[in-house]
Design a protein around this motif. Sequence first.
Motif, PDB file in Angstrom:
ATOM      1  N   TRP A   1       0.827  -1.213   0.000  1.00 39.84           N
ATOM      2  CA  TRP A   1       0.000   0.000   0.000  1.00 39.84           C
ATOM      3  C   TRP A   1       0.856   1.256   0.000  1.00 39.84           C
ATOM      4  CZ3 TRP A   1       0.948   3.084   4.139  1.00 39.84           C
ATOM      5  CH2 TRP A   1       1.536   2.484   5.263  1.00 39.84           C
ATOM      6  N   ASN A   2       2.115   1.137   0.437  1.00 43.24           N
ATOM      7  CA  ASN A   2       3.000   2.309   0.431  1.00 43.24           C
ATOM      8  C   ASN A   2       3.179   2.870  -0.971  1.00 43.24           C
ATOM      9  OD1 ASN A   2       3.556   2.426   3.172  1.00 43.24           O
ATOM     10  ND2 ASN A   2       5.238   0.970   3.032  1.00 43.24           N
TER      11      ASN A   2
ATOM     12  N   MET B   1       1.060   3.226  -3.291  1.00 43.89           N
ATOM     13  CA  MET B   1      -0.028   4.148  -3.608  1.00 43.89           C
ATOM     14  C   MET B   1       0.188   5.505  -2.960  1.00 43.89           C
ATOM     15  SD  MET B   1      -1.714   1.912  -5.339  1.00 43.89           S
ATOM     16  CE  MET B   1      -3.435   2.287  -5.557  1.00 43.89           C
ATOM     17  N   GLU B   2       0.744   5.499  -1.746  1.00 43.61           N
ATOM     18  CA  GLU B   2       0.959   6.749  -1.022  1.00 43.61           C
ATOM     19  C   GLU B   2       2.184   7.493  -1.537  1.00 43.61           C
ATOM     20  OE1 GLU B   2      -1.121   7.995   1.205  1.00 43.61           O
ATOM     21  OE2 GLU B   2      -2.432   6.266   0.934  1.00 43.61           O
TER      22      GLU B   2
ATOM     23  N   THR C   1       2.010   9.696  -4.721  1.00 43.51           N
ATOM     24  CA  THR C   1       1.339  10.995  -4.675  1.00 43.51           C
ATOM     25  C   THR C   1       2.321  12.134  -4.440  1.00 43.51           C
ATOM     26  OG1 THR C   1       0.945  10.929  -2.276  1.00 43.51           O
ATOM     27  CG2 THR C   1      -0.688   9.867  -3.691  1.00 43.51           C
TER      28      THR C   1
ATOM     29  N   LYS D   1       3.193  13.092  -1.580  1.00 46.03           N
ATOM     30  CA  LYS D   1       2.807  13.740  -0.315  1.00 46.03           C
ATOM     31  C   LYS D   1       3.064  12.838   0.885  1.00 46.03           C
ATOM     32  CE  LYS D   1      -0.796  16.446  -2.608  1.00 46.03           C
ATOM     33  NZ  LYS D   1      -2.244  16.776  -2.662  1.00 46.03           N
ATOM     34  N   SER D   2       3.765  11.745   0.657  1.00 44.26           N
ATOM     35  CA  SER D   2       4.045  10.814   1.741  1.00 44.26           C
ATOM     36  C   SER D   2       5.494  10.383   1.664  1.00 44.26           C
ATOM     37  CB  SER D   2       3.129   9.589   1.633  1.00 44.26           C
ATOM     38  OG  SER D   2       3.447   8.623   2.606  1.00 44.26           O
TER      39      SER D   2
ATOM     40  N   SER E   1       8.903   8.206   4.126  1.00 50.56           N
ATOM     41  CA  SER E   1       9.227   7.334   5.248  1.00 50.56           C
ATOM     42  C   SER E   1      10.731   7.265   5.407  1.00 50.56           C
ATOM     43  CB  SER E   1       8.660   5.933   5.021  1.00 50.56           C
ATOM     44  OG  SER E   1       9.089   5.043   6.038  1.00 50.56           O
TER      45      SER E   1
END
Length: 226
Positions: free
Chosen positions: A72-73, A75-76, A79, A81-82, A84
Amino acid sequence: MKRFKYKFLSIALLTLTLGSCKKFLQPPSTSFLSPGFKITTSKEAQALVNSCYANLPTLLQGQPASYGGNTWNLMEFMTGKSNSDLGQTGFVNYQTLAYNNTSFYFDTWWQYLYLGIGTCNNALESLGGMPSGIVTDSTKNNMLAQAHALRALYYFYLVRLYGAVPKVTAIPKDLNLKIPRTPAKAIYDSVIIPDLLAAEAASLPGRTTRATCRKARSRRSRQTYT
Protein backbone atom coordinates in the motif's frame (compact mmCIF):
# COMPACT_ATOMS: atom_id res chain seq x y z
CA MET A 1 7.58 -79.91 -6.86
CA LYS A 2 6.07 -78.10 -3.88
CA ARG A 3 9.17 -75.90 -3.65
CA PHE A 4 8.77 -75.00 -7.32
CA LYS A 5 5.13 -74.00 -6.72
CA TYR A 6 6.08 -71.74 -3.82
CA LYS A 7 8.80 -70.12 -5.91
CA PHE A 8 6.37 -69.56 -8.80
CA LEU A 9 3.78 -68.00 -6.49
CA SER A 10 6.41 -65.70 -4.98
CA ILE A 11 7.46 -64.48 -8.43
CA ALA A 12 3.81 -63.95 -9.44
CA LEU A 13 3.06 -61.94 -6.29
CA LEU A 14 6.19 -59.83 -6.73
CA THR A 15 5.22 -59.09 -10.36
CA LEU A 16 1.70 -58.03 -9.34
CA THR A 17 3.08 -55.86 -6.55
CA LEU A 18 5.54 -54.06 -8.82
CA GLY A 19 2.94 -53.64 -11.54
CA SER A 20 0.43 -52.01 -9.18
CA CYS A 21 2.99 -49.87 -7.35
CA LYS A 22 3.05 -47.11 -9.98
CA LYS A 23 -0.73 -46.84 -10.01
CA PHE A 24 -0.84 -46.87 -6.21
CA LEU A 25 1.68 -44.02 -5.97
CA GLN A 26 -0.22 -41.85 -8.46
CA PRO A 27 -3.66 -41.27 -6.97
CA PRO A 28 -5.95 -38.85 -8.81
CA SER A 29 -5.54 -35.22 -7.71
CA THR A 30 -8.39 -33.82 -5.63
CA SER A 31 -7.01 -30.32 -5.07
CA PHE A 32 -5.70 -29.22 -8.47
CA LEU A 33 -7.55 -28.52 -11.71
CA SER A 34 -5.32 -29.03 -14.73
CA PRO A 35 -5.39 -26.38 -17.48
CA GLY A 36 -7.92 -27.23 -20.16
CA PHE A 37 -9.93 -29.59 -17.96
CA LYS A 38 -13.65 -30.04 -18.59
CA ILE A 39 -16.04 -29.01 -15.81
CA THR A 40 -18.10 -31.95 -14.59
CA THR A 41 -19.38 -30.78 -11.18
CA SER A 42 -20.67 -27.60 -9.58
CA LYS A 43 -17.76 -27.73 -7.10
CA GLU A 44 -15.27 -27.48 -9.96
CA ALA A 45 -17.18 -24.54 -11.39
CA GLN A 46 -17.17 -22.79 -8.01
CA ALA A 47 -13.46 -23.48 -7.61
CA LEU A 48 -12.81 -21.53 -10.82
CA VAL A 49 -14.78 -18.58 -9.45
CA ASN A 50 -12.95 -18.74 -6.12
CA SER A 51 -9.60 -18.64 -7.91
CA CYS A 52 -10.47 -15.18 -9.27
CA TYR A 53 -10.37 -13.82 -5.71
CA ALA A 54 -7.16 -15.58 -4.68
CA ASN A 55 -4.74 -12.78 -5.63
CA LEU A 56 -6.61 -9.93 -3.93
CA PRO A 57 -5.07 -10.47 -0.44
CA THR A 58 -1.57 -10.79 -1.94
CA LEU A 59 -1.70 -7.21 -3.16
CA LEU A 60 -1.55 -6.07 0.45
CA GLN A 61 0.53 -8.92 1.87
CA GLY A 62 3.24 -8.56 -0.76
CA GLN A 63 5.93 -10.98 -1.85
CA PRO A 64 8.24 -12.77 0.61
CA ALA A 65 11.01 -10.28 -0.19
CA SER A 66 8.79 -7.35 0.74
CA TYR A 67 9.00 -7.95 4.51
CA GLY A 68 5.42 -9.21 4.69
CA GLY A 69 3.59 -6.42 2.92
CA ASN A 70 3.60 -2.64 2.70
CA THR A 71 2.51 -2.69 -0.94
CA TRP A 72 0.00 0.00 0.00
CA ASN A 73 3.00 2.31 0.43
CA LEU A 74 3.34 2.43 -3.34
CA MET A 75 -0.03 4.15 -3.61
CA GLU A 76 0.96 6.75 -1.02
CA PHE A 77 4.52 7.42 -2.18
CA MET A 78 3.42 8.00 -5.77
CA THR A 79 1.34 11.00 -4.68
CA GLY A 80 4.50 12.84 -3.61
CA LYS A 81 2.81 13.74 -0.32
CA SER A 82 4.05 10.81 1.74
CA ASN A 83 7.50 9.65 2.82
CA SER A 84 9.23 7.33 5.25
CA ASP A 85 12.62 7.00 6.90
CA LEU A 86 12.17 3.25 7.29
CA GLY A 87 14.49 1.50 4.84
CA GLN A 88 12.31 -1.54 4.18
CA THR A 89 9.50 0.59 2.77
CA GLY A 90 11.65 1.29 -0.28
CA PHE A 91 10.88 5.00 -0.19
CA VAL A 92 14.35 5.90 -1.42
CA ASN A 93 13.46 4.41 -4.82
CA TYR A 94 10.53 6.78 -5.16
CA GLN A 95 12.55 9.72 -3.87
CA THR A 96 15.26 9.17 -6.48
CA LEU A 97 12.92 7.87 -9.23
CA ALA A 98 14.99 4.68 -9.42
CA TYR A 99 13.98 1.16 -10.39
CA ASN A 100 16.23 -1.75 -9.40
CA ASN A 101 16.13 -5.24 -7.93
CA THR A 102 14.75 -3.88 -4.64
CA SER A 103 11.75 -2.18 -6.25
CA PHE A 104 9.57 -5.11 -5.32
CA TYR A 105 6.42 -3.06 -4.67
CA PHE A 106 6.18 -2.18 -8.36
CA ASP A 107 6.73 -5.83 -9.22
CA THR A 108 4.20 -7.05 -6.65
CA TRP A 109 1.35 -4.99 -8.04
CA TRP A 110 2.22 -5.84 -11.65
CA GLN A 111 2.71 -9.56 -11.02
CA TYR A 112 -0.35 -10.23 -8.89
CA LEU A 113 -2.71 -8.06 -10.91
CA TYR A 114 -1.83 -10.06 -14.02
CA LEU A 115 -2.08 -13.32 -12.09
CA GLY A 116 -5.58 -12.23 -11.10
CA ILE A 117 -6.42 -11.39 -14.70
CA GLY A 118 -5.13 -14.81 -15.77
CA THR A 119 -7.42 -16.63 -13.33
CA CYS A 120 -10.38 -14.53 -14.51
CA ASN A 121 -9.63 -15.31 -18.16
CA ASN A 122 -9.40 -19.00 -17.32
CA ALA A 123 -12.69 -18.89 -15.42
CA LEU A 124 -14.50 -17.01 -18.18
CA GLU A 125 -13.36 -19.45 -20.89
CA SER A 126 -14.00 -22.58 -18.84
CA LEU A 127 -17.37 -21.46 -17.44
CA GLY A 128 -18.45 -20.19 -20.84
CA GLY A 129 -17.94 -23.66 -22.31
CA MET A 130 -19.45 -25.53 -19.36
CA PRO A 131 -22.04 -28.14 -20.39
CA SER A 132 -25.63 -27.36 -19.48
CA GLY A 133 -27.16 -29.05 -16.47
CA ILE A 134 -24.16 -28.77 -14.13
CA VAL A 135 -25.47 -25.55 -12.59
CA THR A 136 -28.59 -23.48 -13.25
CA ASP A 137 -28.45 -20.71 -15.84
CA SER A 138 -28.82 -18.10 -13.08
CA THR A 139 -25.91 -19.57 -11.12
CA LYS A 140 -23.75 -19.72 -14.24
CA ASN A 141 -24.51 -16.07 -15.06
CA ASN A 142 -23.58 -15.02 -11.53
CA MET A 143 -20.33 -16.99 -11.72
CA LEU A 144 -19.41 -15.32 -14.99
CA ALA A 145 -20.39 -11.93 -13.53
CA GLN A 146 -17.94 -12.33 -10.67
CA ALA A 147 -15.10 -13.15 -13.06
CA HIS A 148 -15.99 -10.14 -15.24
CA ALA A 149 -16.20 -7.78 -12.25
CA LEU A 150 -12.87 -8.91 -10.81
CA ARG A 151 -11.09 -8.69 -14.16
CA ALA A 152 -12.38 -5.12 -14.47
CA LEU A 153 -11.03 -4.38 -10.98
CA TYR A 154 -7.59 -5.81 -11.76
CA TYR A 155 -7.35 -3.81 -14.99
CA PHE A 156 -8.60 -0.68 -13.23
CA TYR A 157 -5.69 -0.87 -10.79
CA LEU A 158 -3.27 -1.54 -13.65
CA VAL A 159 -4.20 1.50 -15.74
CA ARG A 160 -4.32 3.74 -12.69
CA LEU A 161 -0.82 2.65 -11.70
CA TYR A 162 0.92 2.15 -15.03
CA GLY A 163 -1.14 3.86 -17.74
CA ALA A 164 -0.81 1.86 -20.96
CA VAL A 165 -0.52 -1.87 -20.23
CA PRO A 166 -0.56 -5.14 -22.20
CA LYS A 167 -4.10 -6.30 -22.90
CA VAL A 168 -4.61 -9.99 -22.13
CA THR A 169 -8.19 -11.22 -22.26
CA ALA A 170 -7.72 -14.87 -23.17
CA ILE A 171 -5.67 -17.85 -22.05
CA PRO A 172 -2.25 -17.63 -23.81
CA LYS A 173 -1.75 -20.21 -26.53
CA ASP A 174 2.03 -19.83 -26.59
CA LEU A 175 4.89 -18.29 -24.62
CA ASN A 176 4.96 -15.01 -26.55
CA LEU A 177 5.61 -12.41 -23.85
CA LYS A 178 6.20 -9.49 -26.21
CA ILE A 179 2.67 -8.12 -25.98
CA PRO A 180 2.40 -4.43 -26.95
CA ARG A 181 0.98 -1.93 -24.51
CA THR A 182 -2.58 -0.77 -25.03
CA PRO A 183 -3.48 2.84 -24.12
CA ALA A 184 -5.36 3.24 -20.85
CA LYS A 185 -8.49 4.66 -22.49
CA ALA A 186 -8.64 1.68 -24.83
CA ILE A 187 -8.43 -0.65 -21.82
CA TYR A 188 -11.40 1.17 -20.28
CA ASP A 189 -13.41 0.94 -23.50
CA SER A 190 -12.59 -2.65 -24.43
CA VAL A 191 -12.24 -4.39 -21.05
CA ILE A 192 -13.18 -2.48 -17.90
CA ILE A 193 -16.52 -0.96 -18.93
CA PRO A 194 -17.74 -4.01 -20.94
CA ASP A 195 -16.82 -6.30 -18.03
CA LEU A 196 -18.73 -4.11 -15.57
CA LEU A 197 -21.76 -4.03 -17.87
CA ALA A 198 -21.63 -7.83 -18.14
CA ALA A 199 -21.50 -8.10 -14.35
CA GLU A 200 -24.35 -5.61 -14.00
CA ALA A 201 -26.60 -7.75 -16.20
CA ALA A 202 -26.45 -10.63 -13.69
CA SER A 203 -28.41 -10.83 -10.44
CA LEU A 204 -25.41 -10.51 -8.15
CA PRO A 205 -26.02 -8.95 -4.74
CA GLY A 206 -23.90 -5.93 -3.82
CA ARG A 207 -22.91 -2.75 -5.62
CA THR A 208 -21.97 -3.85 -9.13
CA THR A 209 -24.42 -1.37 -10.67
CA ARG A 210 -24.73 1.33 -13.29
CA ALA A 211 -23.18 3.75 -10.80
CA THR A 212 -19.97 1.69 -10.90
CA CYS A 213 -19.94 1.91 -14.69
CA ARG A 214 -20.50 5.66 -14.57
CA LYS A 215 -17.57 6.03 -12.19
CA ALA A 216 -15.39 3.98 -14.52
CA ARG A 217 -16.38 6.17 -17.47
CA SER A 218 -15.60 9.24 -15.38
CA ARG A 219 -12.14 7.87 -14.61
CA ARG A 220 -11.67 7.07 -18.28
CA SER A 221 -12.40 10.65 -19.34
CA ARG A 222 -9.72 11.90 -16.96
CA GLN A 223 -7.16 9.27 -18.03
CA THR A 224 -5.07 11.52 -20.25
CA TYR A 225 -1.80 9.56 -20.23
CA THR A 226 -1.05 6.51 -22.37
